[in-house]
Write an enzyme that holds these catalytic residues in place. Structure first.
Site, PDB file in Angstrom:
ATOM      1  N   ASP A   1       0.857  -1.207   0.000  1.00 25.36           N
ATOM      2  CA  ASP A   1       0.000   0.000   0.000  1.00 25.36           C
ATOM      3  C   ASP A   1       0.883   1.244   0.000  1.00 25.36           C
ATOM      4  O   ASP A   1       2.091   1.157   0.172  1.00 25.36           O
ATOM      5  CB  ASP A   1      -0.882  -0.004   1.258  1.00 25.36           C
ATOM      6  CG  ASP A   1      -0.036  -0.142   2.518  1.00 25.36           C
ATOM      7  OD1 ASP A   1       0.170  -1.282   2.967  1.00 25.36           O
ATOM      8  OD2 ASP A   1       0.474   0.869   3.019  1.00 25.36           O
TER       9      ASP A   1
ATOM     10  N   ASP B   1       0.560   3.592   2.316  1.00 26.73           N
ATOM     11  CA  ASP B   1       0.338   4.147   3.648  1.00 26.73           C
ATOM     12  C   ASP B   1      -0.749   5.235   3.541  1.00 26.73           C
ATOM     13  O   ASP B   1      -1.820   4.925   3.002  1.00 26.73           O
ATOM     14  CB  ASP B   1       1.644   4.651   4.264  1.00 26.73           C
ATOM     15  CG  ASP B   1       1.525   4.777   5.787  1.00 26.73           C
ATOM     16  OD1 ASP B   1       0.937   3.878   6.400  1.00 26.73           O
ATOM     17  OD2 ASP B   1       1.986   5.773   6.346  1.00 26.73           O
TER      18      ASP B   1
HETATM   19  N1  ADE Z   1       1.150   1.187   5.759  1.00 28.36           N
HETATM   20  C1  ADE Z   1       1.687   0.318   6.620  1.00 28.36           C
HETATM   21  N2  ADE Z   1       2.117   0.729   7.832  1.00 28.36           N
HETATM   22  C2  ADE Z   1       2.668  -0.152   8.704  1.00 28.36           C
HETATM   23  N3  ADE Z   1       2.797  -1.451   8.460  1.00 28.36           N
HETATM   24  C3  ADE Z   1       2.381  -1.912   7.282  1.00 28.36           C
HETATM   25  N4  ADE Z   1       2.372  -3.140   6.763  1.00 28.36           N
HETATM   26  C4  ADE Z   1       1.830  -3.082   5.539  1.00 28.36           C
HETATM   27  N5  ADE Z   1       1.462  -1.809   5.239  1.00 28.36           N
HETATM   28  C5  ADE Z   1       1.799  -1.054   6.314  1.00 28.36           C
END
Ligand code: ADE
Ligand SMILES: CSC[C@H]1O[C@H](OP(=O)(O)O)[C@H](O)[C@@H]1O
Length: 288
Positions: free
Chosen positions: A211, A213
């Site tokens: 992703d 974030d």
């Molecule tokens: N955006 C994110 N923040 C923290 N851990 C993660 N693991 C997968 N995506 C994450």
């Protein structure tokens, strides 16, 4: 001396390897308590190294990033003869060019955790290992090479900021981490990598980007459904890379990680607390 042994620490979405042959489950008790689960020990077809596999969160994903017993996991792997550790981890991207679905072979960490025991040398025996270069370059190069050969989109190098979690970050925090120069964000590689260094293991992380974030204005903020969906579509990459790595494990005997304790222990041997020294026998050998 026993031969090379590859330990694979499976992250979110990776609870079994699938390709392990002649596998047996080994339950290990350590001076730090129980690891996340039984460890699978087996081998890869056409390879001669032993392979260990432990799911970091336990099968069924029972441990949160803050409640994983990292010390027990690393200690158990070392007790079973691990020499190399491949850590597989889901991460969010903090950079435009690191797209979900790609891999990152990280080479730096920022430890932003707050509630974790991060050393085997907390009392009675004091050691300060070097951690400037936290990843074994030989192992990381091998992992990157394999991913490239497999035509998987992969980035060599990048800084992983480890947050406490289990909540994802706020937008303000995400912006701060970008400002710090971090490339990806996760919740588990600290203190795992620190403990691996203290245990003189060569450690490398294969990060699966799931992703963006929450720093990107025009993209929906990270949520667990999206993470799992991308993971399910890409976890096969991690399985393949790990399998090929097991078939052609690089020689890391010259890696600084393998002799990290050589000049690190500062406590005078005669003044080491006997119970603390006994607790470290798995790492330091019997007291002389
Ligand atoms: N955006 C994110 N923040 C923290 N851990 C993660 N693991 C997968 N995506 C994450
Ligand atoms: C399932 S999303 C958040 C979770 O996934 C990552 O764990 P791992 O490194 O074990 O794959 C991340 O760090 C969080 O713990």
């Amino acid at each position: 001396m026993k031969g090379p042994t590859l330990a694979i620490i499976g992250g979110s979405g990776l609870y079994e390897m699938g390709w392990l042959e002649d596998a047996e489950e080994v339950s290990v008790a350590t001076p730090y308590g129980l690891p996340s689960d039984a460890i699978l020990r087996g081998r890869v077809r056409d390879g001669d190294v032993t392979v260990l596999f432990i799911p970091r969160h336990g099968r069924g994903h029972r441990f949160s990033p803050s409640t994983i017993n990292y010390r027990a996991n690393v200690c158990a792997l070392k007790m079973l003869g691990a020499t190399h550790v491949l850590s597989v981890s889901a991460v969010g991207s903090l950079r435009e060019e690191i797209a979900p679905g790609s891999l990152v072979v990280v080479d730096q960490f920022i430890d932003h955790t707050r509630h974790r025991v991060s050393t085997f040398f907390d009392e009675g025996v004091v050691a300060h290992v070097g951690f400037a270069d936290p990843v074994c370059p030989i192992l990381a190069d091998a992992v990157h090479h394999i991913a490239t050969e497999e035509s998987i989109p992969v980035h060599r190098g990048g800084t992983y900021v480890c947050i406490e979690g289990p909540q994802f970050s706020t937008r303000a925090e995400s912006m701060v981490y970008r400002g710090w120069g971090a490339h990806v964000i996760g919740m588990t590689n600290m203190p795992e990598a620190k403990l691996a260094r203290e245990a003189e293991l060569s450690y490398a992380t294969l990060a699966l980007v799931t992703d963006y974030d929450c720093w990107r204005a025009d993209t929906e903020a990270v949520n667990i459904d999206a993470v799992i969906d991308v993971l399910n579509r890409n976890v096969g990459h991690a399985r393949n890379v790990a399998q090929r790595l097991a078939r052609k494990l690089p020689d890391v005997t010259t890696s600084p990680a393998q002799s990290a304790l050589k000049r690190a222990i500062i406590t005078a041997p005669k003044l080491m607390a006997p119970d603390a020294r006994a607790r470290l026998e798995w790492l330091l050998g019997p007291q002389g």
